[in-house]
Design a protein around this motif. Structure first.
Motif, PDB file in Angstrom:
ATOM      1  N   ASN A  53      45.426  41.023  28.741  1.00 34.06           N
ATOM      2  CA  ASN A  53      44.799  40.379  29.984  1.00 34.06           C
ATOM      3  C   ASN A  53      43.764  39.339  29.489  1.00 34.06           C
ATOM      4  O   ASN A  53      43.152  39.456  28.576  1.00 34.06           O
ATOM      5  CB  ASN A  53      44.108  41.456  30.720  1.00 34.06           C
ATOM      6  CG  ASN A  53      45.102  42.635  31.164  1.00 34.06           C
ATOM      7  OD1 ASN A  53      46.324  42.466  31.902  1.00 34.06           O
ATOM      8  ND2 ASN A  53      45.109  43.859  30.525  1.00 34.06           N
ATOM      9  N   GLU A  54      43.193  38.585  30.572  1.00 38.71           N
ATOM     10  CA  GLU A  54      42.135  37.935  30.425  1.00 38.71           C
ATOM     11  C   GLU A  54      40.864  38.492  30.623  1.00 38.71           C
ATOM     12  O   GLU A  54      41.031  39.476  31.539  1.00 38.71           O
ATOM     13  CB  GLU A  54      42.168  36.605  31.483  1.00 38.71           C
ATOM     14  CG  GLU A  54      43.305  35.608  31.160  1.00 38.71           C
ATOM     15  CD  GLU A  54      43.141  34.467  32.352  1.00 38.71           C
ATOM     16  OE1 GLU A  54      41.793  33.950  32.571  1.00 38.71           O
ATOM     17  OE2 GLU A  54      44.176  33.824  32.436  1.00 38.71           O
TER      18      GLU A  54
ATOM     19  N   THR B  81      31.047  48.615  42.088  1.00 40.15           N
ATOM     20  CA  THR B  81      31.597  47.533  43.182  1.00 40.15           C
ATOM     21  C   THR B  81      30.548  46.730  43.422  1.00 40.15           C
ATOM     22  O   THR B  81      30.709  45.429  43.276  1.00 40.15           O
ATOM     23  CB  THR B  81      32.475  48.413  44.199  1.00 40.15           C
ATOM     24  OG1 THR B  81      33.643  49.088  43.519  1.00 40.15           O
ATOM     25  CG2 THR B  81      33.013  47.435  44.844  1.00 40.15           C
ATOM     26  N   ALA B  82      29.400  47.314  43.966  1.00 39.74           N
ATOM     27  CA  ALA B  82      28.292  46.385  44.654  1.00 39.74           C
ATOM     28  C   ALA B  82      27.755  45.438  43.265  1.00 39.74           C
ATOM     29  O   ALA B  82      27.439  44.542  43.470  1.00 39.74           O
ATOM     30  CB  ALA B  82      27.378  47.444  44.920  1.00 39.74           C
ATOM     31  N   LEU B  83      27.742  46.137  42.086  1.00 37.84           N
ATOM     32  CA  LEU B  83      27.065  45.288  40.928  1.00 37.84           C
ATOM     33  C   LEU B  83      28.006  44.292  40.383  1.00 37.84           C
ATOM     34  O   LEU B  83      27.464  43.264  40.131  1.00 37.84           O
ATOM     35  CB  LEU B  83      26.777  46.342  40.027  1.00 37.84           C
ATOM     36  CG  LEU B  83      25.560  47.217  40.094  1.00 37.84           C
ATOM     37  CD1 LEU B  83      25.295  48.155  38.973  1.00 37.84           C
ATOM     38  CD2 LEU B  83      24.039  46.193  40.193  1.00 37.84           C
ATOM     39  N   TYR B  84      29.479  44.457  40.429  1.00 36.91           N
ATOM     40  CA  TYR B  84      30.152  43.728  39.778  1.00 36.91           C
ATOM     41  C   TYR B  84      31.463  43.250  40.454  1.00 36.91           C
ATOM     42  O   TYR B  84      32.476  43.070  40.359  1.00 36.91           O
ATOM     43  CB  TYR B  84      30.705  44.344  38.459  1.00 36.91           C
ATOM     44  CG  TYR B  84      29.648  44.302  37.362  1.00 36.91           C
ATOM     45  CD1 TYR B  84      29.263  43.505  36.792  1.00 36.91           C
ATOM     46  CD2 TYR B  84      29.055  45.617  37.083  1.00 36.91           C
ATOM     47  CE1 TYR B  84      27.921  43.633  35.632  1.00 36.91           C
ATOM     48  CE2 TYR B  84      27.892  45.847  36.421  1.00 36.91           C
ATOM     49  CZ  TYR B  84      27.376  44.923  35.724  1.00 36.91           C
ATOM     50  OH  TYR B  84      26.307  45.042  34.729  1.00 36.91           O
ATOM     51  N   GLU B  85      31.069  42.995  41.869  1.00 32.29           N
ATOM     52  CA  GLU B  85      32.096  42.938  42.851  1.00 32.29           C
ATOM     53  C   GLU B  85      32.816  41.511  42.516  1.00 32.29           C
ATOM     54  O   GLU B  85      32.322  40.391  42.214  1.00 32.29           O
ATOM     55  CB  GLU B  85      31.680  42.776  44.092  1.00 32.29           C
ATOM     56  CG  GLU B  85      32.755  42.516  45.067  1.00 32.29           C
ATOM     57  CD  GLU B  85      32.220  42.700  46.597  1.00 32.29           C
ATOM     58  OE1 GLU B  85      32.997  42.989  47.622  1.00 32.29           O
ATOM     59  OE2 GLU B  85      30.679  42.794  46.876  1.00 32.29           O
ATOM     60  N   ASN B  86      34.243  41.436  42.344  1.00 28.67           N
ATOM     61  CA  ASN B  86      35.051  40.500  42.137  1.00 28.67           C
ATOM     62  C   ASN B  86      34.985  39.825  40.679  1.00 28.67           C
ATOM     63  O   ASN B  86      35.324  38.911  40.133  1.00 28.67           O
ATOM     64  CB  ASN B  86      34.743  39.020  42.945  1.00 28.67           C
ATOM     65  CG  ASN B  86      35.178  39.350  44.597  1.00 28.67           C
ATOM     66  OD1 ASN B  86      36.008  40.006  44.920  1.00 28.67           O
ATOM     67  ND2 ASN B  86      34.137  39.036  45.422  1.00 28.67           N
ATOM     68  N   LYS B  87      34.393  40.956  39.787  1.00 28.37           N
ATOM     69  CA  LYS B  87      34.188  40.418  38.377  1.00 28.37           C
ATOM     70  C   LYS B  87      35.072  41.304  37.637  1.00 28.37           C
ATOM     71  O   LYS B  87      35.317  41.138  36.289  1.00 28.37           O
ATOM     72  CB  LYS B  87      32.792  40.490  37.875  1.00 28.37           C
ATOM     73  CG  LYS B  87      32.103  39.210  38.552  1.00 28.37           C
ATOM     74  CD  LYS B  87      30.462  39.315  37.940  1.00 28.37           C
ATOM     75  CE  LYS B  87      29.728  38.286  38.951  1.00 28.37           C
ATOM     76  NZ  LYS B  87      28.378  38.282  38.594  1.00 28.37           N
ATOM     77  N   LEU B  88      35.533  42.505  38.107  1.00 30.73           N
ATOM     78  CA  LEU B  88      36.437  43.377  37.364  1.00 30.73           C
ATOM     79  C   LEU B  88      37.478  44.032  38.158  1.00 30.73           C
ATOM     80  O   LEU B  88      37.363  43.924  39.377  1.00 30.73           O
ATOM     81  CB  LEU B  88      35.511  44.570  36.851  1.00 30.73           C
ATOM     82  CG  LEU B  88      34.719  45.208  37.866  1.00 30.73           C
ATOM     83  CD1 LEU B  88      35.641  46.404  38.311  1.00 30.73           C
ATOM     84  CD2 LEU B  88      33.385  46.098  36.956  1.00 30.73           C
ATOM     85  N   VAL B  89      38.417  44.538  37.616  1.00 30.59           N
ATOM     86  CA  VAL B  89      39.468  45.367  38.084  1.00 30.59           C
ATOM     87  C   VAL B  89      39.603  46.805  37.363  1.00 30.59           C
ATOM     88  O   VAL B  89      39.449  46.807  35.924  1.00 30.59           O
ATOM     89  CB  VAL B  89      40.768  44.635  37.908  1.00 30.59           C
ATOM     90  CG1 VAL B  89      41.999  45.723  38.319  1.00 30.59           C
ATOM     91  CG2 VAL B  89      40.880  43.368  38.598  1.00 30.59           C
TER      92      VAL B  89
END
Length: 100
Positions: free
Chosen positions: A49-50, A82-90
């Motif tokens: 993964n990237e 989720t609040a801290l890293y939204e759209n930055k992790l899965v």
């Protein structure tokens, strides 16, 4: 004995911040639940993964403790990441049973 594994793939730019937050805040909060007997944090070296892939693994002795954690602790802890890293992790989670 059960192993609760949380695999996280995080963007390169956020990886250092996330790792520090995991070590200083998140993992201590998970362990403070009193449901797990130990943990380890691993970095996946050969991920296709990237980004950067980590696995946080928590050992729990009884299914009842795991279920109590899922009902009473996990929602707030997962909402925080989720609040801290939204759209930055899965992240994806698996529960495994020790065989040998």
């Amino acid at each position: 004995m059960l192993l609760y594994n949380v695999t996280t793939i995080i963007e390169d730019a956020a990886a250092d911040s996330w790792l520090k937050w995991m070590e200083d805040v998140h993992i201590p909060n998970v362990m403070a639940s009193g449901k797990f007997v130990s943990y380890r944090l691993l970095r996946v070296l050969d991920s296709p993964n990237e980004g950067v892939t980590y696995c946080a693994q928590y050992v729990v002795e009884h299914m009842a403790d795991y279920l109590d954690y899922q009902d009473n602790f996990a929602p707030a802890l997962q909402a925080e990441v989720t609040a801290l890293y939204e759209n930055k992790l899965v992240a994806f989670r698996t529960l495994m049973e020790y065989i040998a």
